[in-house]
Design a protein around this motif. Structure first.
Motif, PDB file in Angstrom:
ATOM      1  N   SER A 147      -2.335  17.196 -25.596  1.00 44.91           N
ATOM      2  CA  SER A 147      -2.852  15.895 -25.202  1.00 44.91           C
ATOM      3  C   SER A 147      -2.876  15.840 -23.684  1.00 44.91           C
ATOM      4  O   SER A 147      -1.986  16.363 -23.024  1.00 44.91           O
ATOM      5  N   MET A 148      -3.903  15.194 -23.121  1.00 46.33           N
ATOM      6  CA  MET A 148      -3.986  15.046 -21.671  1.00 46.33           C
ATOM      7  C   MET A 148      -4.239  13.589 -21.337  1.00 46.33           C
ATOM      8  O   MET A 148      -4.836  12.845 -22.120  1.00 46.33           O
ATOM      9  N   TYR A 149      -3.789  13.184 -20.153  1.00 46.58           N
ATOM     10  CA  TYR A 149      -3.820  11.784 -19.753  1.00 46.58           C
ATOM     11  C   TYR A 149      -4.228  11.663 -18.289  1.00 46.58           C
ATOM     12  O   TYR A 149      -3.967  12.556 -17.487  1.00 46.58           O
ATOM     13  N   TRP A 150      -4.833  10.534 -17.939  1.00 44.17           N
ATOM     14  CA  TRP A 150      -4.964  10.102 -16.553  1.00 44.17           C
ATOM     15  C   TRP A 150      -4.282   8.747 -16.428  1.00 44.17           C
ATOM     16  O   TRP A 150      -4.489   7.859 -17.269  1.00 44.17           O
ATOM     17  N   TYR A 151      -3.451   8.600 -15.386  1.00 46.65           N
ATOM     18  CA  TYR A 151      -2.754   7.351 -15.089  1.00 46.65           C
ATOM     19  C   TYR A 151      -3.114   6.892 -13.679  1.00 46.65           C
ATOM     20  O   TYR A 151      -3.520   7.694 -12.834  1.00 46.65           O
ATOM     21  N   ARG A 152      -2.932   5.604 -13.437  1.00 53.83           N
ATOM     22  CA  ARG A 152      -3.151   5.057 -12.100  1.00 53.83           C
ATOM     23  C   ARG A 152      -1.995   4.143 -11.715  1.00 53.83           C
ATOM     24  O   ARG A 152      -1.503   3.361 -12.540  1.00 53.83           O
ATOM     25  N   VAL A 153      -1.547   4.264 -10.452  1.00 53.02           N
ATOM     26  CA  VAL A 153      -0.622   3.297  -9.864  1.00 53.02           C
ATOM     27  C   VAL A 153      -1.409   2.544  -8.793  1.00 53.02           C
ATOM     28  O   VAL A 153      -1.753   3.114  -7.759  1.00 53.02           O
ATOM     29  N   PRO A 154      -1.752   1.267  -9.029  1.00 54.15           N
ATOM     30  CA  PRO A 154      -2.493   0.485  -8.033  1.00 54.15           C
ATOM     31  C   PRO A 154      -1.695   0.350  -6.736  1.00 54.15           C
ATOM     32  O   PRO A 154      -0.484   0.572  -6.697  1.00 54.15           O
ATOM     33  N   MET A 155      -2.381  -0.039  -5.678  1.00 48.84           N
ATOM     34  CA  MET A 155      -1.738  -0.134  -4.374  1.00 48.84           C
ATOM     35  C   MET A 155      -0.938  -1.415  -4.182  1.00 48.84           C
ATOM     36  O   MET A 155      -0.172  -1.537  -3.241  1.00 48.84           O
ATOM     37  N   MET A 159       2.678   1.655 -13.403  1.00 53.70           N
ATOM     38  CA  MET A 159       1.747   2.709 -13.746  1.00 53.70           C
ATOM     39  C   MET A 159       0.915   2.307 -14.953  1.00 53.70           C
ATOM     40  O   MET A 159       1.432   1.778 -15.931  1.00 53.70           O
ATOM     41  N   GLN A 160      -0.392   2.551 -14.905  1.00 56.51           N
ATOM     42  CA  GLN A 160      -1.317   2.157 -15.958  1.00 56.51           C
ATOM     43  C   GLN A 160      -1.953   3.396 -16.592  1.00 56.51           C
ATOM     44  O   GLN A 160      -2.420   4.281 -15.887  1.00 56.51           O
ATOM     45  N   LEU A 161      -1.974   3.448 -17.905  1.00 55.04           N
ATOM     46  CA  LEU A 161      -2.716   4.502 -18.589  1.00 55.04           C
ATOM     47  C   LEU A 161      -4.203   4.194 -18.493  1.00 55.04           C
ATOM     48  O   LEU A 161      -4.643   3.085 -18.796  1.00 55.04           O
ATOM     49  N   VAL A 162      -4.995   5.187 -18.051  1.00 54.25           N
ATOM     50  CA  VAL A 162      -6.438   5.024 -17.921  1.00 54.25           C
ATOM     51  C   VAL A 162      -7.157   5.648 -19.106  1.00 54.25           C
ATOM     52  O   VAL A 162      -7.989   5.011 -19.758  1.00 54.25           O
ATOM     53  N   VAL A 163      -6.839   6.899 -19.393  1.00 54.89           N
ATOM     54  CA  VAL A 163      -7.525   7.607 -20.475  1.00 54.89           C
ATOM     55  C   VAL A 163      -6.566   8.585 -21.135  1.00 54.89           C
ATOM     56  O   VAL A 163      -5.695   9.157 -20.481  1.00 54.89           O
ATOM     57  N   TYR A 164      -6.743   8.757 -22.424  1.00 55.54           N
ATOM     58  CA  TYR A 164      -5.938   9.678 -23.229  1.00 55.54           C
ATOM     59  C   TYR A 164      -6.891  10.496 -24.084  1.00 55.54           C
ATOM     60  O   TYR A 164      -7.871   9.976 -24.620  1.00 55.54           O
ATOM     61  N   ASN A 177       0.805  -1.223   0.000  1.00 58.40           N
ATOM     62  CA  ASN A 177       0.000   0.000   0.000  1.00 58.40           C
ATOM     63  C   ASN A 177       0.840   1.275   0.000  1.00 58.40           C
ATOM     64  O   ASN A 177       0.403   2.321   0.482  1.00 58.40           O
ATOM     65  N   SER A 178       2.056   1.203  -0.518  1.00 56.46           N
ATOM     66  CA  SER A 178       2.901   2.390  -0.588  1.00 56.46           C
ATOM     67  C   SER A 178       2.476   3.271  -1.756  1.00 56.46           C
ATOM     68  O   SER A 178       1.848   2.811  -2.708  1.00 56.46           O
ATOM     69  N   SER A 179       2.811   4.543  -1.687  1.00 50.79           N
ATOM     70  CA  SER A 179       2.434   5.490  -2.735  1.00 50.79           C
ATOM     71  C   SER A 179       3.681   6.049  -3.410  1.00 50.79           C
ATOM     72  O   SER A 179       4.795   5.942  -2.901  1.00 50.79           O
ATOM     73  N   LEU A 180       3.479   6.660  -4.557  1.00 51.66           N
ATOM     74  CA  LEU A 180       4.576   7.246  -5.313  1.00 51.66           C
ATOM     75  C   LEU A 180       5.020   8.547  -4.648  1.00 51.66           C
ATOM     76  O   LEU A 180       4.197   9.384  -4.279  1.00 51.66           O
TER      77      LEU A 180
END
Length: 214
Positions: free
Chosen positions: A145-153, A159-164, A56-59
Motif C-alpha cells: 500500500s502507498m500513501y501521500w500525506y500533507r501537513v498544512p503550513m 497531518m492529513q491523508l491525501v491519497v491511498y 509556517n514551520s515544517s516537520l
C-alpha cells in the motif's frame, strides 16, 4: 518562568497502530519524557518528528531508531534531545532542560527498515494556478500500500491523508481533495499525485509512505 508547551499527537504516515504521550505543558528549564509504543511488533524502525509552534514551520526529523540498533539523534538536536533505543515495542524521547523554542507538536512514527526504501519529489515551488505532480517510488519488488500525506503550513495543523492506493488498484483520494487532486494509483511500486490549479492553501509539507502486506 515562561511555560513551554508540548502538544503531542500521533503521526500517521506508516501505520496508525501507535500510542504516545498525551498533551503536556512544562516550564522552561524542566525535562520531559515523551513515550511512544506500537501495538504491532512487526515494524523494525521508529521515528520522532517535531513541528515547531511558529507560523509556517515544517516537520523536522529528530530521531531514528532501528530494532537491535542504537537510536540516532539528528545533528543540531544532540545537545538536549536524547532517545532510548527501541525497548520491546516502545521508544522514549527525552528533552533535557527544555527551551521555549522546543514548543511544538511531536509525532511518533513506525515502519519497516529497508535502507532507502522510498524516493519522492524534492522540494518544489510553484505559482498559484499552476499544476504540479508529486512522484513517489518504492525500491522493493513487493505488493504494498502507498500513501501521500500533507501537513498544512497553519500553526498546529495535523497531518492529513491525501491519497491511498494498493498496488494495481484504483487510487482512493480523500473527499476534501477530490476536486483538484488526481492519481492513477500505485503501479510498479510508484504512486504520483497531481495537484491541478494550485491554490495558496495547498502549501505544505507532502510525505509519501508505504506499507508492506502483513
Amino acid at each position: 518562568m515562561v511555560p513551554c508547551c508540548f502538544l503531542v499527537a500521533v503521526l500517521a504516515p506508516l501505520v496508525v497502530a501507535l500510542e504516545q504521550s498525551p498533551d503536556m505543558v512544562i516550564k522552561e528549564g524542566q525535562s520531559v519524557n515523551l513515550e511512544c509504543s506500537q501495538k504491532k511488533s512487526s515494524y523494525t524502525v521508529m521515528y520522532w518528528f517535531m513541528r515547531p509552534s511558529g507560523k509556517n514551520s515544517s516537520l523536522t526529523l529528530l530521531v531514528t531508531a532501528i530494532v537491535r540498533g542504537n537510536a540516532a539523534v539528528e545533528k543540531g538536536f544532540e545537545s538536549h534531545f536524547k532517545s532510548s533505543d527501541i525497548k520491546g515495542d516502545s521508544i522514549t524521547l527525552t528533552i533535557e532542560r527544555a527551551f521555549l523554542n522546543d514548543s511544538g507538536t511531536y509525532y511518533c512514527a513506525e515502519g519497516e527498515h529497508s535502507g532507502w526504501a522510498i524516493q519522492q519529489s524534492p522540494d518544489t515551488v510553484v505559482r498559484v494556478g499552476d499544476t504540479v505532480t508529486l512522484e513517489c517510488s518504492g525500491s522493493r519488488n513487493v505488493i504494498r500500500s502507498m500513501y501521500w500525506y500533507r501537513v498544512p503550513m497553519e500553526k498546529d495543523a495535523g497531518m492529513q491523508l491525501v491519497v491511498y492506493s494498493v498496488e494495481g488498484s484504483k487510487a482512493d483520494i480523500e473527499e476534501e481533495f477530490k476536486n483538484r487532486f488526481q492519481s492513477d494509483g500505485t503501479k510498479n511500486n510508484h504512486l504520483s499525485v497531481r495537484i491541478q490549479h494550485v491554490l495558496l492553501n495547498d502549501t505544505g509539507t507532502y510525505f509519501c509512505a508505504e506499507q508492506d502486506p502483513q
